[in-house]
Design a protein around this motif. Structure first.
Motif, PDB file in Angstrom:
ATOM      1  N   PRO A 401      56.156 133.909 143.314  1.00  0.00           N
ATOM      2  CA  PRO A 401      55.735 133.293 142.053  1.00  0.00           C
ATOM      3  C   PRO A 401      54.479 133.949 141.500  1.00  0.00           C
ATOM      4  N   ARG A 402      54.113 133.538 140.271  1.00  0.00           N
ATOM      5  CA  ARG A 402      52.866 133.991 139.636  1.00  0.00           C
ATOM      6  C   ARG A 402      52.090 132.771 139.163  1.00  0.00           C
ATOM      7  N   PRO A 403      51.508 132.012 140.064  1.00  0.00           N
ATOM      8  CA  PRO A 403      50.823 130.780 139.658  1.00  0.00           C
ATOM      9  C   PRO A 403      49.659 131.009 138.718  1.00  0.00           C
ATOM     10  N   GLY A 404      49.107 132.226 138.674  1.00  0.00           N
ATOM     11  CA  GLY A 404      48.008 132.521 137.759  1.00  0.00           C
ATOM     12  C   GLY A 404      48.449 132.859 136.350  1.00  0.00           C
ATOM     13  N   LEU A 405      49.744 132.882 136.098  1.00  0.00           N
ATOM     14  CA  LEU A 405      50.278 133.203 134.773  1.00  0.00           C
ATOM     15  C   LEU A 405      49.832 132.150 133.767  1.00  0.00           C
ATOM     16  N   SER A 406      49.322 132.584 132.618  1.00  0.00           N
ATOM     17  CA  SER A 406      48.917 131.625 131.594  1.00  0.00           C
ATOM     18  C   SER A 406      50.142 131.115 130.849  1.00  0.00           C
ATOM     19  N   VAL A 407      50.014 129.937 130.279  1.00  0.00           N
ATOM     20  CA  VAL A 407      51.109 129.356 129.506  1.00  0.00           C
ATOM     21  C   VAL A 407      51.472 130.261 128.338  1.00  0.00           C
ATOM     22  N   PHE A 408      50.468 130.853 127.689  1.00  0.00           N
ATOM     23  CA  PHE A 408      50.725 131.660 126.503  1.00  0.00           C
ATOM     24  C   PHE A 408      51.393 132.991 126.861  1.00  0.00           C
ATOM     25  N   LYS A 409      51.007 133.586 127.997  1.00  0.00           N
ATOM     26  CA  LYS A 409      51.690 134.802 128.448  1.00  0.00           C
ATOM     27  C   LYS A 409      53.132 134.488 128.851  1.00  0.00           C
ATOM     28  N   ALA A 410      53.323 133.321 129.473  1.00  0.00           N
ATOM     29  CA  ALA A 410      54.677 132.921 129.851  1.00  0.00           C
ATOM     30  C   ALA A 410      55.547 132.751 128.617  1.00  0.00           C
ATOM     31  N   TRP A 411      55.000 132.126 127.595  1.00  0.00           N
ATOM     32  CA  TRP A 411      55.745 131.939 126.339  1.00  0.00           C
ATOM     33  C   TRP A 411      56.178 133.286 125.785  1.00  0.00           C
ATOM     34  N   ARG A 412      55.236 134.254 125.710  1.00  0.00           N
ATOM     35  CA  ARG A 412      55.577 135.576 125.179  1.00  0.00           C
ATOM     36  C   ARG A 412      56.616 136.270 126.053  1.00  0.00           C
ATOM     37  N   GLN A 413      56.497 136.111 127.369  1.00  0.00           N
ATOM     38  CA  GLN A 413      57.448 136.746 128.280  1.00  0.00           C
ATOM     39  C   GLN A 413      58.852 136.204 128.063  1.00  0.00           C
ATOM     40  N   VAL A 414      58.973 134.884 127.955  1.00  0.00           N
ATOM     41  CA  VAL A 414      60.295 134.280 127.770  1.00  0.00           C
ATOM     42  C   VAL A 414      60.882 134.692 126.434  1.00  0.00           C
ATOM     43  N   GLU A 415      60.073 134.651 125.378  1.00  0.00           N
ATOM     44  CA  GLU A 415      60.571 135.041 124.060  1.00  0.00           C
ATOM     45  C   GLU A 415      61.037 136.501 124.062  1.00  0.00           C
ATOM     46  N   ALA A 416      60.281 137.369 124.713  1.00  0.00           N
ATOM     47  CA  ALA A 416      60.661 138.780 124.783  1.00  0.00           C
ATOM     48  C   ALA A 416      61.948 138.960 125.588  1.00  0.00           C
ATOM     49  N   THR A 417      62.081 138.218 126.680  1.00  0.00           N
ATOM     50  CA  THR A 417      63.294 138.297 127.501  1.00  0.00           C
ATOM     51  C   THR A 417      64.507 137.818 126.730  1.00  0.00           C
ATOM     52  N   HIS A 418      64.343 136.703 126.006  1.00  0.00           N
ATOM     53  CA  HIS A 418      65.454 136.201 125.189  1.00  0.00           C
ATOM     54  C   HIS A 418      65.846 137.216 124.120  1.00  0.00           C
ATOM     55  N   LYS A 419      64.846 137.809 123.465  1.00  0.00           N
ATOM     56  CA  LYS A 419      65.129 138.786 122.408  1.00  0.00           C
ATOM     57  C   LYS A 419      65.881 139.984 122.964  1.00  0.00           C
ATOM     58  N   ASP A 420      65.422 140.482 124.102  1.00  0.00           N
ATOM     59  CA  ASP A 420      66.081 141.631 124.724  1.00  0.00           C
ATOM     60  C   ASP A 420      67.515 141.293 125.114  1.00  0.00           C
ATOM     61  N   TRP A 421      67.738 140.102 125.677  1.00  0.00           N
ATOM     62  CA  TRP A 421      69.082 139.689 126.080  1.00  0.00           C
ATOM     63  C   TRP A 421      70.000 139.624 124.870  1.00  0.00           C
ATOM     64  N   LEU A 422      69.507 139.034 123.777  1.00  0.00           N
ATOM     65  CA  LEU A 422      70.332 138.912 122.570  1.00  0.00           C
ATOM     66  C   LEU A 422      70.652 140.284 121.965  1.00  0.00           C
ATOM     67  N   GLU A 423      69.686 141.191 121.977  1.00  0.00           N
ATOM     68  CA  GLU A 423      69.940 142.523 121.439  1.00  0.00           C
ATOM     69  C   GLU A 423      70.965 143.266 122.270  1.00  0.00           C
ATOM     70  N   ARG A 424      70.878 143.140 123.594  1.00  0.00           N
ATOM     71  CA  ARG A 424      71.850 143.808 124.464  1.00  0.00           C
ATOM     72  C   ARG A 424      73.228 143.181 124.319  1.00  0.00           C
ATOM     73  N   ARG A 425      73.264 141.871 124.063  1.00  0.00           N
ATOM     74  CA  ARG A 425      74.558 141.201 123.887  1.00  0.00           C
ATOM     75  C   ARG A 425      75.239 141.674 122.608  1.00  0.00           C
ATOM     76  N   ARG A 426      74.460 141.908 121.559  1.00  0.00           N
ATOM     77  CA  ARG A 426      75.035 142.340 120.272  1.00  0.00           C
ATOM     78  C   ARG A 426      75.446 143.811 120.294  1.00  0.00           C
ATOM     79  N   ALA A 427      74.814 144.594 121.179  1.00  0.00           N
ATOM     80  CA  ALA A 427      75.061 146.050 121.213  1.00  0.00           C
ATOM     81  C   ALA A 427      76.486 146.371 121.640  1.00  0.00           C
TER      82      ALA A 427
END
Length: 427
Positions: A401-427
């Motif tokens: 785990p990464r217990p030191g991860l900030s909430v705001f960095k986690a938010w950006r990470q999830v949003e980026a992961t979702h965006k990448d997944w959706l782009e790869r799905r459309r490709a």
């Protein structure tokens, strides 16, 4: 009662102890919904963590109705290569004689617009949430409802074939089956709407036909809201009646939960309580066992084993719930995103598990005050949820785990992961 005591289910299967890893959405499947090495690594950690049973996150029966990018999908018969990926996943999940159950679901109107701008639902009732993340739902036709039942049954059969030791039908948290149960979202006038019996028909048909498909000795569970906590929604009295029908159909375990996206009690926002009725749901001094009071009443009405998830942290509260016959299984979720061996520690004598979600208590008072506003409260809830998504990503990708991860960095990470997944799905 000791949390290490086994539990024999009505179907004859035995859980080795009373602790279960509750379902948490992982977001780690590939763009076709197949298990990945990250999912295998994640469940290898949890299977070695001491829980008697693991529940998977949402396994969706329709690729056009995902709860989020990265859901596992079983909406078709699998090829030999695809089966091998599932079998690798279930093999690690069953290590150490752990049960590994599949949670089967359909998101209905709670499908993100980026996945489906016009998701199907019982009725065309849009989610009352800001931000435009969810589109305009379209009411299902009768033949489409029949297809959804068939999808759940096919998924149940395949889950048994690829090595899951049980299944859970997700009928809570505002997803499709829960939408049918609630008069707030189900405004139909045909055989699938109106009376509670009609509104519950989708769930009871899925359970009945799934039992026919998997046989009498295979565990079937259901996740059910104790209540939606919304005016005009699925009420506690409704839940009691549905529990009775599920018991008659031979369900082996019912997990009690509550809330929807519109009323996110399930997100665990600091300062919220699980219900507005103090005679039904009281908060304990330690804010533990959110739904245990509902379970107390349910145990008086039905004998089917109950799993209670939400808020448990101390071993004393868990054993008290078991001893008072308010629960047969204790569901643990968020703590296991950081302390994957939490169940083993409890069984070995630890007094409790850490509470990682209290980050709101660190915010300035003005921001805590702002969480009284519905939009801010909802965003805060999802931000907290994203921090736990970030921990699941870390466990799956790196094995820690990464217990030191900030909430705001986690938010950006999830949003980026979702965006990448959706782009790869459309490709």
């Amino acid at each position: 009662m000791d949390i290490a005591e086994p539990l024999q289910l009505p179907c004859g299967a035995t859980l080795p102890n009373r602790l279960a890893k509750a379902a948490m959405t992982e977001g780690l499947a590939d763009t076709t919904g197949l298990p990945t090495p990250e999912l295998v690594r994640l469940y290898d950690l949890w299977a070695r963590g001491g829980a008697g049973m693991l529940l998977s996150g949402n396994i969706q029966v329709d690729a056009d109705h995902l709860e989020r990018p990265g859901n596992v999908i079983i909406d078709r018969d699998l090829t030999a290569a695809e089966r091998a990926l599932f079998e690798e996943w279930t093999a690690v999940g069953r290590a150490n004689d752990t049960h590994f159950w599949a949670q089967i679901s359909h998101a209905g109107r709670q499908t993100m617009t980026a996945i489906n701008p016009q998701p199907k639902a019982p009725s065309a009732v849009k989610l009352d949430l800001p931000g435009g993340q969810f589109g305009e739902p379209v009411a299902l036709e009768a033949e489409e409802i029949a297809d959804i039942i068939a999808r759940f049954v096919r998924a149940a059969r395949i889950c048994k074939e690829v090595g899951f030791t049980g299944i859970q039908i997700h009928a809570a948290h505002g997803y499709l089956v829960s939408q049918f149960l609630s008069p707030r979202t189900n405004r139909r006038s045909d055989e699938w709407g109106g009376s509670l019996e009609n509104r519950a028909r989708l769930l009871t048909e899925i359970v009945r036909r799934s039992r026919e498909a998997v046989g009498g000795d295979y565990p079937i569970a259901a996740k059910l809201n104790s209540a939606d906590f919304q005016k005009g929604g699925f009420a506690f009295e409704d839940s009691l009646r549905v529990v009775g029908w599920l018991e008659e159909l031979g369900v082996d375990l019912i997990e009690i939960s509550g809330g929807t996206y519109e009323q996110p009690k399930l997100l665990g926002i600091e300062g919220t309580e699980p219900a507005d009725d103090p005679d039904i749901a009281k908060s304990t001094a330690a804010r533990e066992a959110y739904f245990v009071d509902f379970a107390h009443v349910m145990k008086e009405a039905a004998k089917v084993p109950l799993m209670v998830t939400g808020g448990f942290r101390s071993r004393a509260a868990m054993e008290q719930a078991l001893a008072e016959d308010a629960a047969d299984v204790i569901g643990l979720a968020r703590p296991l995103c950081v302390q994957t061996d939490g169940p083993a520690r409890l069984i070995e004598g630890a007094s409790g598990l850490p509470r990682f979600e209290d980050w709101l208590s660190l915010l300035p008072g003005v921001l805590k005050f702002l969480t009284k506003i519905k939009m801010v409260r909802t965003l805060a809830g999802f931000a907290t949820q994203y921090w736990f998504y970030g921990q699941i990503y870390a466990l799956g990708r790196h094995g820690a785990p990464r217990p030191g991860l900030s909430v705001f960095k986690a938010w950006r990470q999830v949003e980026a992961t979702h965006k990448d997944w959706l782009e790869r799905r459309r490709a």
